[in-house]
Design an enzyme around this catalytic site. Sequence first.
Site: not given
Length: 253
Positions: A71, A68, A25, A20, A22, A195-196
């Site tokens: 997204r 995801n 960052w 997790d 990215n 924990l998603s």
Amino acid sequence: MNKPPQTSAAPPRHVAIIMDGNGRWAARRGLPRAAGHREGGKAVRRTIEAAIEHGVEWLTLFAFSSENWHRPQSEVSDLTRLLRRYLRSELKELEQGGIKLRVIGERDRFGPRLRAELAAAEERTRNNTKFNLVIALSYGSRAELVTAARRVAEAARAGQLDPATLDEASFAGYLATSGMPDPDLVIRTSGEQRLSNFLLWQAAYAELIFVEALWPDFGAAHFAAALADYAGRERRFGVRPTTDTAEPGGAHH
Ligand code: FPP
């Protein structure tokens, strides 16, 4: 005389990682999110090397969750492009390094090109035995459990399964992780402590370690620190020894 708590001298056999951070960052550097994912790919390589070095046998990486897909389309295509590129550039190394690749998740949701490359990579590394790399792609535990339940029901309806004989071990055989050991350690980076929807069944007794570093910054030192933390944990598998004379090996499952 009090026994010292049982700590884990052996390295974890199976480490699972929620990669997790990215996006954060990249944002901190004013870069597009894709740059964070690219840098995350380098952390994947470092982590595989570190895991092998520490004697870990299985490494499962959460690369793309069922959620995801929500997204923006551009980020989803950046991620799938990155995965294809990763497979293309690393396959030879996986092959020659004795690494067996396995993909879990709803791979049918990806396009034909990525699906074909995943299948080819699994096929080409099929006989490798030194290390197991599992990539969770379009993976979510609840969907996995529902699929397993559906398969169990279908087997029962077809007369191939007596529901009365179903137990935890046989149910686990219907999961995407069939045949794999449960993770001993789950690491999540970027300071989030959830924990998603990752390996909910399999991580029932896993030690959980949350690391502040963002995934693209994760490396050998973080991995070693997590293993040192794990080594100091007392694993009881839900059983608390009641007396000092408890049978050794009695505190399992
Ligand atoms: C989480 O960061 C990371 C991902 C959704 C993708 C992980 C994918 C890779 C590291 C690419 C390479 C993977 C393999 C297996 C080759 P985020 O985008 O959720 O970060 P944020 O929470 O900071 O936004």
